[in-house]
Design a protein around this motif. Sequence first.
Motif, mmCIF file in Angstrom:
data_model
loop_
_atom_site.group_PDB
_atom_site.id
_atom_site.type_symbol
_atom_site.label_atom_id
_atom_site.label_comp_id
_atom_site.label_asym_id
_atom_site.label_seq_id
_atom_site.Cartn_x
_atom_site.Cartn_y
_atom_site.Cartn_z
ATOM 1 N N SER A 126 0.041 2.852 -6.241
ATOM 2 C CA SER A 126 1.361 2.430 -5.781
ATOM 3 C C SER A 126 2.379 2.881 -6.818
ATOM 4 N N TYR A 127 3.424 3.545 -6.357
ATOM 5 C CA TYR A 127 4.477 4.031 -7.251
ATOM 6 C C TYR A 127 5.835 3.592 -6.727
ATOM 7 N N GLY A 128 6.640 3.008 -7.611
ATOM 8 C CA GLY A 128 7.962 2.539 -7.210
ATOM 9 C C GLY A 128 9.015 2.876 -8.236
ATOM 10 N N ILE A 129 10.277 2.889 -7.795
ATOM 11 C CA ILE A 129 11.426 3.163 -8.664
ATOM 12 C C ILE A 129 12.382 1.977 -8.587
ATOM 13 N N PHE A 130 12.624 1.361 -9.732
ATOM 14 C CA PHE A 130 13.614 0.293 -9.819
ATOM 15 C C PHE A 130 14.941 0.898 -10.254
ATOM 16 N N ASP A 131 15.998 0.641 -9.456
ATOM 17 C CA ASP A 131 17.340 1.153 -9.744
ATOM 18 C C ASP A 131 18.270 -0.026 -9.990
ATOM 19 N N PRO A 132 18.672 -0.268 -11.246
ATOM 20 C CA PRO A 132 19.520 -1.427 -11.523
ATOM 21 C C PRO A 132 20.936 -1.284 -10.966
ATOM 22 N N THR A 143 21.846 -0.066 -7.979
ATOM 23 C CA THR A 143 21.857 -0.474 -6.568
ATOM 24 C C THR A 143 21.042 -1.743 -6.337
ATOM 25 N N ARG A 144 20.431 -2.266 -7.405
ATOM 26 C CA ARG A 144 19.520 -3.422 -7.324
ATOM 27 C C ARG A 144 18.514 -3.211 -6.191
ATOM 28 N N SER A 145 17.795 -2.112 -6.285
ATOM 29 C CA SER A 145 16.827 -1.770 -5.246
ATOM 30 C C SER A 145 15.510 -1.354 -5.885
ATOM 31 N N PHE A 146 14.451 -1.492 -5.098
ATOM 32 C CA PHE A 146 13.117 -1.039 -5.498
ATOM 33 C C PHE A 146 12.571 -0.205 -4.359
ATOM 34 N N LYS A 147 12.381 1.082 -4.608
ATOM 35 C CA LYS A 147 11.865 2.015 -3.611
ATOM 36 C C LYS A 147 10.443 2.378 -3.996
ATOM 37 N N PHE A 148 9.508 2.246 -3.053
ATOM 38 C CA PHE A 148 8.107 2.458 -3.413
ATOM 39 C C PHE A 148 7.317 3.064 -2.258
ATOM 40 N N ALA A 149 6.152 3.594 -2.605
ATOM 41 C CA ALA A 149 5.191 4.090 -1.621
ATOM 42 C C ALA A 149 3.800 3.721 -2.099
ATOM 43 N N THR A 150 2.875 3.567 -1.151
ATOM 44 C CA THR A 150 1.524 3.156 -1.502
ATOM 45 C C THR A 150 0.493 4.085 -0.864
ATOM 46 N N ALA A 151 -0.594 4.315 -1.594
ATOM 47 C CA ALA A 151 -1.705 5.136 -1.108
ATOM 48 C C ALA A 151 -2.978 4.297 -1.183
ATOM 49 N N GLY A 152 -3.362 3.693 -0.067
ATOM 50 C CA GLY A 152 -4.567 2.878 -0.019
ATOM 51 C C GLY A 152 -4.493 1.647 -0.903
ATOM 52 N N LEU A 165 17.139 -6.108 -3.931
ATOM 53 C CA LEU A 165 16.750 -7.177 -4.832
ATOM 54 C C LEU A 165 17.936 -8.071 -5.186
ATOM 55 N N PRO A 166 17.696 -9.362 -5.340
ATOM 56 C CA PRO A 166 18.739 -10.240 -5.863
ATOM 57 C C PRO A 166 18.927 -9.999 -7.358
ATOM 58 N N LYS A 167 19.930 -10.620 -7.942
ATOM 59 C CA LYS A 167 20.196 -10.411 -9.371
ATOM 60 C C LYS A 167 19.077 -10.976 -10.233
ATOM 61 N N VAL A 168 18.437 -12.019 -9.773
ATOM 62 C CA VAL A 168 17.285 -12.590 -10.473
ATOM 63 C C VAL A 168 16.062 -12.397 -9.588
ATOM 64 N N PHE A 169 15.062 -11.722 -10.101
ATOM 65 C CA PHE A 169 13.855 -11.490 -9.313
ATOM 66 C C PHE A 169 12.684 -11.231 -10.254
ATOM 67 N N VAL A 170 11.485 -11.312 -9.710
ATOM 68 C CA VAL A 170 10.284 -10.889 -10.434
ATOM 69 C C VAL A 170 9.349 -10.240 -9.430
#
Length: 209
Positions: free
Chosen positions: A83-89, A91-100, A138-143
């Motif tokens: 699983s690979y993702g990109i966190f962008d502060p 835009t407060r977004s997390f873009k990801f893709a998964t392989a199995g 994502l909200p401003k506070v997240f985990v």
Amino acid sequence: MTYKVGVSGPCGDFYDVIPLSNGRTGLVVGDVAGRGVSAVLLMGQLRAGLRAFASMGMEPHQVLERVNLLLLDLSELWMAMCSYGIFDPRTRSFKFATAGHQPPMLRGPRAMLDVHPDIGPPLGAVADVRYRSHVVQLPKVFVGVMYTDGLIETPGLDMSDGFARLRNVLENSPPNPERVIEHVINHPWLGGTHEDDLVALCFGSTLGP
């Protein structure tokens, strides 16, 4: 963004945290199917390749497609989940893709965030495969927690039970990566009882408005 990692076992499992342009961060967890020296060596090659492709600015699905071809070039006898993702502060977004691989689990300050992506086939399983990138606002506070299957697999139980237990731990932990990783790795129903390799990568933001 802050992050914390827990690792158990002689890993064929792997993770990476990759600085990207414009303040973004690439986050990786993966698991080579198999054990022994060959699995560990292959893991190192995949991790290096993934870092190289991610550093070129590719989208998550493009990175996985390139790593899939890399694995097929290295060996047709192995598969890997990733699983690979990109966190962008910005835009407060997390873009990801998964392989199995199980998708990341994300929690806001008061509730879990819905994540229902398409899970593509494992790396090395199909030559001509197209993965999909998914975006979560994502909200401003997240985990968030990205993890390998060893964290939620328990002999004699369905994997969905382990998934539910992890969700319960995350729901009842403070939204802080350091506290969450401690709860996840040491929880008697999760990492604390397992003999299998596992990686759990917790990341998040504890900054208020």
